[in-house]
Scaffold this motif. Sequence first.
Motif, PDB file in Angstrom:
ATOM      1  N   GLN A 166       0.809  -1.226   0.000  1.00  0.00           N
ATOM      2  CA  GLN A 166       0.000   0.000   0.000  1.00  0.00           C
ATOM      3  C   GLN A 166       0.845   1.281   0.000  1.00  0.00           C
ATOM      4  OE1 GLN A 166      -3.090  -0.390   3.057  1.00  0.00           O
ATOM      5  NE2 GLN A 166      -3.496  -2.472   2.361  1.00  0.00           N
ATOM      6  N   LEU A 167       2.166   1.137  -0.134  1.00  0.00           N
ATOM      7  CA  LEU A 167       3.055   2.297  -0.236  1.00  0.00           C
ATOM      8  C   LEU A 167       3.146   2.778  -1.677  1.00  0.00           C
ATOM      9  CD1 LEU A 167       6.320   1.560   1.803  1.00  0.00           C
ATOM     10  CD2 LEU A 167       4.609   3.325   2.303  1.00  0.00           C
ATOM     11  N   LYS A 168       3.232   4.084  -1.875  1.00  0.00           N
ATOM     12  CA  LYS A 168       3.559   4.639  -3.186  1.00  0.00           C
ATOM     13  C   LYS A 168       5.010   4.301  -3.523  1.00  0.00           C
ATOM     14  CE  LYS A 168       0.676   8.795  -3.298  1.00  0.00           C
ATOM     15  NZ  LYS A 168       0.664  10.258  -3.147  1.00  0.00           N
ATOM     16  N   ILE A 169       5.368   4.370  -4.783  1.00  0.00           N
ATOM     17  CA  ILE A 169       6.788   4.303  -5.151  1.00  0.00           C
ATOM     18  C   ILE A 169       7.446   5.530  -4.512  1.00  0.00           C
ATOM     19  CG2 ILE A 169       8.465   4.239  -7.031  1.00  0.00           C
ATOM     20  CD1 ILE A 169       6.622   1.819  -7.046  1.00  0.00           C
ATOM     21  N   GLY A 170       8.513   5.295  -3.786  1.00  0.00           N
ATOM     22  CA  GLY A 170       9.160   6.393  -3.049  1.00  0.00           C
ATOM     23  C   GLY A 170       8.615   6.552  -1.637  1.00  0.00           C
ATOM     24  N   GLY A 171       7.534   5.840  -1.319  1.00  0.00           N
ATOM     25  CA  GLY A 171       6.919   5.922   0.004  1.00  0.00           C
ATOM     26  C   GLY A 171       7.741   5.195   1.061  1.00  0.00           C
ATOM     27  N   ARG A 172       7.495   5.553   2.330  1.00  0.00           N
ATOM     28  CA  ARG A 172       8.296   5.024   3.437  1.00  0.00           C
ATOM     29  C   ARG A 172       7.406   4.363   4.486  1.00  0.00           C
ATOM     30  NH1 ARG A 172      13.288   8.137   3.032  1.00  0.00           N
ATOM     31  NH2 ARG A 172      13.813   7.962   5.247  1.00  0.00           N
ATOM     32  N   LEU A 173       7.793   3.149   4.899  1.00  0.00           N
ATOM     33  CA  LEU A 173       7.130   2.429   5.996  1.00  0.00           C
ATOM     34  C   LEU A 173       8.094   2.387   7.173  1.00  0.00           C
ATOM     35  CD1 LEU A 173       5.143   0.412   7.413  1.00  0.00           C
ATOM     36  CD2 LEU A 173       6.266  -1.417   6.112  1.00  0.00           C
ATOM     37  N   VAL A 174       7.644   2.907   8.324  1.00  0.00           N
ATOM     38  CA  VAL A 174       8.446   2.873   9.550  1.00  0.00           C
ATOM     39  C   VAL A 174       7.756   1.916  10.515  1.00  0.00           C
ATOM     40  CG1 VAL A 174       9.366   4.220  11.478  1.00  0.00           C
ATOM     41  CG2 VAL A 174       9.234   5.250   9.198  1.00  0.00           C
TER      42      VAL A 174
END
Length: 213
Positions: A166-174
Amino acid sequence: MKDTFKHKGLRQQLVNILITKGIRDEKVLNAIGKVPRHLFMDSSFLDHAYQDKAFPIAADQTISQPFTVAFQTELLQVNKTDKVLEIGTGSGYQTAVLCELGVHVYSIERQQELFRKTSNFLPKLGYRAKKLIFGDGYKGLKDEAPFDGIIVTAGAPFVPKPLLSQLKIGGRLVIPVGDAVQVMTLFIRKGAKEFEQHEFGEFRFVPLLEDKN
């Protein structure tokens, strides 16, 4: 629900502590300096609200240590109007910090008692998330994906695949990954199936609860 000059002074002291611990992002420090953390806590803990410590809240959960909130938020690297999914609304303190940063927050809480309390409480302080949802954080929020950032505020024994997808390209999951002790982990989506992974030391969180129904 008062926020006095004394509280503001204590918040500034807290910000100074976070700076000594390595938090550098001015936007994050400003947000921590504005959110009245004492209002998110039981009145018996008011004297401790601006210490850099976690404290108990309802449903056997905790309000995270301010350093942890600042550290995770800094790793997210959000910009105004970014779309961010928060897994584990809890007391709503992290939600409020994200709102102060001007992001569009979608937040999921698994504990009914906390969900009800926080859903009523946040708007009273002027913090309006785009959506507060009662549900299973492991599944994310497919209907609103993709997200610029996803932040998990509970210890996850593994990384839920739906969150990565569910992250965009370039998105970050912490996300803090582990059982008794977690390693703070950052995933940056580089392509459809490509993720860059970074680890940032050990933390302790309450466990992320999976829907057992």
